[in-house]
Design a protein around this motif. Structure first.
Motif, PDB file in Angstrom:
ATOM      1  N   GLN A   6      38.555  40.322  28.204  1.00 51.16           N
ATOM      2  CA  GLN A   6      38.420  40.252  29.650  1.00 51.16           C
ATOM      3  C   GLN A   6      39.118  39.003  30.166  1.00 51.16           C
ATOM      4  O   GLN A   6      39.131  37.968  29.499  1.00 51.16           O
ATOM      5  N   LEU A   7      39.678  39.127  31.350  1.00 53.61           N
ATOM      6  CA  LEU A   7      40.465  38.051  31.939  1.00 53.61           C
ATOM      7  C   LEU A   7      39.738  37.453  33.126  1.00 53.61           C
ATOM      8  O   LEU A   7      39.189  38.182  33.955  1.00 53.61           O
ATOM      9  N   SER A   8      39.791  36.149  33.237  1.00 46.80           N
ATOM     10  CA  SER A   8      39.223  35.500  34.419  1.00 46.80           C
ATOM     11  C   SER A   8      40.171  35.727  35.600  1.00 46.80           C
ATOM     12  O   SER A   8      41.355  36.037  35.421  1.00 46.80           O
ATOM     13  N   ILE A   9      39.668  35.545  36.786  1.00 44.73           N
ATOM     14  CA  ILE A   9      40.477  35.739  37.985  1.00 44.73           C
ATOM     15  C   ILE A   9      41.650  34.756  38.011  1.00 44.73           C
ATOM     16  O   ILE A   9      42.757  35.109  38.402  1.00 44.73           O
ATOM     17  N   GLY A  10      41.412  33.530  37.568  1.00 49.92           N
ATOM     18  CA  GLY A  10      42.472  32.529  37.561  1.00 49.92           C
ATOM     19  C   GLY A  10      43.594  32.875  36.609  1.00 49.92           C
ATOM     20  O   GLY A  10      44.779  32.745  36.942  1.00 49.92           O
ATOM     21  N   VAL A  11      43.232  33.316  35.414  1.00 45.89           N
ATOM     22  CA  VAL A  11      44.238  33.691  34.417  1.00 45.89           C
ATOM     23  C   VAL A  11      45.038  34.893  34.902  1.00 45.89           C
ATOM     24  O   VAL A  11      46.269  34.915  34.831  1.00 45.89           O
ATOM     25  N   LEU A  12      44.336  35.889  35.404  1.00 44.43           N
ATOM     26  CA  LEU A  12      45.008  37.099  35.876  1.00 44.43           C
ATOM     27  C   LEU A  12      45.926  36.792  37.050  1.00 44.43           C
ATOM     28  O   LEU A  12      47.080  37.233  37.075  1.00 44.43           O
ATOM     29  N   ALA A  13      45.462  36.029  38.008  1.00 48.75           N
ATOM     30  CA  ALA A  13      46.281  35.671  39.165  1.00 48.75           C
ATOM     31  C   ALA A  13      47.522  34.903  38.723  1.00 48.75           C
ATOM     32  O   ALA A  13      48.640  35.183  39.188  1.00 48.75           O
ATOM     33  N   ALA A  14      47.346  33.954  37.812  1.00 54.78           N
ATOM     34  CA  ALA A  14      48.460  33.131  37.345  1.00 54.78           C
ATOM     35  C   ALA A  14      49.545  33.966  36.667  1.00 54.78           C
ATOM     36  O   ALA A  14      50.736  33.654  36.785  1.00 54.78           O
ATOM     37  N   GLU A  15      49.157  35.027  35.971  1.00 54.55           N
ATOM     38  CA  GLU A  15      50.140  35.896  35.319  1.00 54.55           C
ATOM     39  C   GLU A  15      51.139  36.465  36.317  1.00 54.55           C
ATOM     40  O   GLU A  15      52.278  36.768  35.967  1.00 54.55           O
ATOM     41  N   PHE A  16      50.723  36.611  37.559  1.00 57.02           N
ATOM     42  CA  PHE A  16      51.573  37.201  38.593  1.00 57.02           C
ATOM     43  C   PHE A  16      52.055  36.166  39.609  1.00 57.02           C
ATOM     44  O   PHE A  16      52.648  36.525  40.633  1.00 57.02           O
ATOM     45  N   PRO A  34      36.586  43.800  39.702  1.00 54.78           N
ATOM     46  CA  PRO A  34      36.346  43.285  38.351  1.00 54.78           C
ATOM     47  C   PRO A  34      35.464  44.276  37.589  1.00 54.78           C
ATOM     48  O   PRO A  34      34.683  45.006  38.183  1.00 54.78           O
ATOM     49  N   VAL A  35      35.620  44.283  36.266  1.00 58.84           N
ATOM     50  CA  VAL A  35      34.791  45.190  35.465  1.00 58.84           C
ATOM     51  C   VAL A  35      33.390  44.638  35.299  1.00 58.84           C
ATOM     52  O   VAL A  35      32.448  45.397  35.091  1.00 58.84           O
ATOM     53  N   THR A  36      33.274  43.327  35.384  1.00 57.15           N
ATOM     54  CA  THR A  36      31.963  42.701  35.217  1.00 57.15           C
ATOM     55  C   THR A  36      32.014  41.289  35.787  1.00 57.15           C
ATOM     56  O   THR A  36      33.054  40.824  36.235  1.00 57.15           O
ATOM     57  N   ARG A  37      30.881  40.668  35.752  1.00 55.48           N
ATOM     58  CA  ARG A  37      30.785  39.246  36.098  1.00 55.48           C
ATOM     59  C   ARG A  37      30.038  38.570  34.956  1.00 55.48           C
ATOM     60  O   ARG A  37      29.048  39.075  34.469  1.00 55.48           O
ATOM     61  N   VAL A  38      30.551  37.424  34.562  1.00 56.19           N
ATOM     62  CA  VAL A  38      29.929  36.640  33.507  1.00 56.19           C
ATOM     63  C   VAL A  38      29.581  35.295  34.126  1.00 56.19           C
ATOM     64  O   VAL A  38      30.469  34.557  34.551  1.00 56.19           O
ATOM     65  N   GLY A  39      28.290  35.027  34.217  1.00 56.61           N
ATOM     66  CA  GLY A  39      27.859  33.791  34.853  1.00 56.61           C
ATOM     67  C   GLY A  39      28.306  33.725  36.310  1.00 56.61           C
ATOM     68  O   GLY A  39      28.627  32.660  36.807  1.00 56.61           O
ATOM     69  N   GLY A  40      28.370  34.881  36.971  1.00 62.28           N
ATOM     70  CA  GLY A  40      28.790  34.941  38.363  1.00 62.28           C
ATOM     71  C   GLY A  40      30.294  34.951  38.563  1.00 62.28           C
ATOM     72  O   GLY A  40      30.775  35.072  39.686  1.00 62.28           O
TER      73      GLY A  40
END
Length: 130
Positions: A6-16, A34-40
């Motif tokens: 699973q990818l964090s929002i920051g990692v995914l955004a940075a890829e693009f 998102p498929v899920t939330r981990v710790g919010g």
């Protein structure tokens, strides 16, 4: 990447080359989830990459976020085809307009007339219907 990774929002955004707030906005607009939330914190799976590529390509083609949402949300192949056909017609018109602009600029670049607005060749190009 493993399919379960699973990818964090920051990692995914940075890829693009995007900021995370863009993905959060797209989530608010119903384009990305998102498929899920981990710790919010949002976590996305690898399928989010294809969705983001699609959103970026559609935006580049001039589609609004509402239009993109319509394409994503319809279960009807007919409706999706109609939306995309309308967008293709707009792109074809843009292409035609760009070709006319290119022809006008190419002529102006080499035009020897002291007043290009009186140049018959430029008038023929610029006066052509779009």
């Amino acid at each position: 990447m493993r399919s379960s990774e699973q990818l964090s929002i920051g990692v995914l955004a940075a890829e693009f080359g995007l900021e995370a707030h863009v993905l959060r906005h797209w989530e608010t607009e119903g384009l990305l989830e998102p498929v899920t939330r981990v710790g919010g914190k949002r976590r996305y799976d690898s399928s989010a990459r294809a969705r983001i590529r699609t959103i970026l390509a559609a935006k580049e083609a001039g589609m609004t976020l509402a239009g993109i949402r319509s394409v994503f949300s319809t279960d009807s192949g007919h409706d999706r085809q109609a939306i995309l056909s309308d967008q293709l017609a707009l792109l074809e018109q843009r292409r035609s307009d760009l070709e006319l602009s290119i022809a006008a600029l190419e002529h102006l670049r080499v035009c020897q007339n002291s007043d290009f607005a009186k140049c018959p060749d430029f008038i023929a190009i610029a006066g052509a219907p779009a």
